[in-house]
Scaffold this motif. Structure first.
Motif, PDB file in Angstrom:
ATOM      1  N   THR A  34      63.743 -58.845  -3.985  1.00 52.40           N
ATOM      2  CA  THR A  34      64.923 -59.663  -3.683  1.00 52.40           C
ATOM      3  C   THR A  34      64.663 -61.126  -4.029  1.00 52.40           C
ATOM      4  O   THR A  34      65.534 -61.790  -4.609  1.00 52.40           O
ATOM      5  N   LYS A  58      71.265 -55.272   4.364  1.00 58.38           N
ATOM      6  CA  LYS A  58      70.972 -56.418   5.231  1.00 58.38           C
ATOM      7  C   LYS A  58      72.142 -56.672   6.161  1.00 58.38           C
ATOM      8  O   LYS A  58      73.296 -56.524   5.765  1.00 58.38           O
ATOM      9  N   ASP A 120      71.801 -56.296  -4.510  1.00 60.06           N
ATOM     10  CA  ASP A 120      70.511 -56.270  -3.821  1.00 60.06           C
ATOM     11  C   ASP A 120      70.419 -55.046  -2.911  1.00 60.06           C
ATOM     12  O   ASP A 120      71.305 -54.825  -2.084  1.00 60.06           O
ATOM     13  N   GLU A 121      69.349 -54.301  -3.037  1.00 63.58           N
ATOM     14  CA  GLU A 121      69.085 -53.055  -2.275  1.00 63.58           C
ATOM     15  C   GLU A 121      70.041 -51.914  -2.656  1.00 63.58           C
ATOM     16  O   GLU A 121      70.081 -50.904  -1.951  1.00 63.58           O
ATOM     17  N   THR A 155      68.190 -54.255  -7.218  1.00 59.21           N
ATOM     18  CA  THR A 155      66.860 -54.234  -6.600  1.00 59.21           C
ATOM     19  C   THR A 155      66.754 -53.090  -5.600  1.00 59.21           C
ATOM     20  O   THR A 155      67.765 -52.575  -5.120  1.00 59.21           O
TER      21      THR A 155
END
Ligand code: ATP
Ligand code: MG
Length: 192
Positions: A34, A58, A120-121, A155
């Motif tokens: 990240t 998150k 992200d993720e 990611t």
């Protein structure tokens, strides 16, 4: 979203004509995926590129250092998750949240308003089968076909083969040492 080209000596049409959009994947079990994507967005924003990060997993209630810094740099970040759920209590809820977050990713992908999109993720939710890999990869490819200059960054640990196959750049962070194993917990400015 306001464009910033005026400060730069380039025109968007020229930029788009001369740019080959990349699909970039930061994966692996080592720390830095990240933060790597954030560093890349900082570089891109410094060049006047229009950047947006959407964070799966998150917690939407947390405000990390990157959220404060991104505001100062004109980088858009949306944090959509319920928090990391390694021992999930509610898989249906996790799936629902992953779907809602992916809907926002699709909106951004289709908007044509960005030069760089970071999910992200996303890889984490793919590896946990919360979203169908083939469908996600197809959508990323379709956006790249219609916007050839668009950079997409994803990611998360354990990137599936189909995503790796589709990507132009794949970097695997490998853990050599992590302070967690020495009992050092998440720290301000390092993890959040
Ligand atoms: P960062 O956000 O610091 O760049 P990351 O994106 O590579 O880390 P993730 O897999 O998304 O890491 O994991 C999220 C959290 O888990 C981070 O706070 C990170 O510090 C922590 N973490 C990452 N790698 C490890 C590891 N090998 N052992 C323990 N904790 C880790
Ligand atoms: Mg991460």
């Amino acid at each position: 979203m306001p464009t910033k080209e005026k400060q730069y000596k380039w025109r968007r049409e020229d930029y788009q004509e001369n740019t080959r959009g990349l699909l970039m994947v930061y994966t692996g079990h080592g720390k830095g995926k990240t933060t790597c994507a954030l560093g890349l967005m900082m570089r891109a924003a410094g060049q006047g590129l229009r950047c947006c990060m959407i964070q799966f997993m998150k917690s939407r209630n947390d405000r990390y250092g990157e959220h404060v810094a991104a505001e100062k740099l004109g980088i858009e970040i949306h944090t959509m998750g319920d928090g990391f759920t390694w021992d999930t209590k509610n898989p249906a809820q996790d799936r629902e949240t992953a779907n809602q977050t992916w809907e926002l990713c699709l909106e951004k992908l289709h908007s044509g308003d960005y030069d760089m999109l970071v999910f992200d993720e996303l890889v984490y939710v793919l590896s946990y089968n919360m979203l169908p890999v083939a469908e996600v990869v197809d959508e990323l490819q379709a956006a790249r076909t219609s916007q050839p200059a668009l950079h997409i960054v994803v990611t998360g640990r354990d990137a599936p083969a189909e995503l790796i196959e589709a990507a132009d750049l794949v970097t695997e962070m490998r853990e050599v040492k992590h302070p967690f194993t020495a009992g050092i917990r998440a720290q301000r400015g390092i993890e959040f």
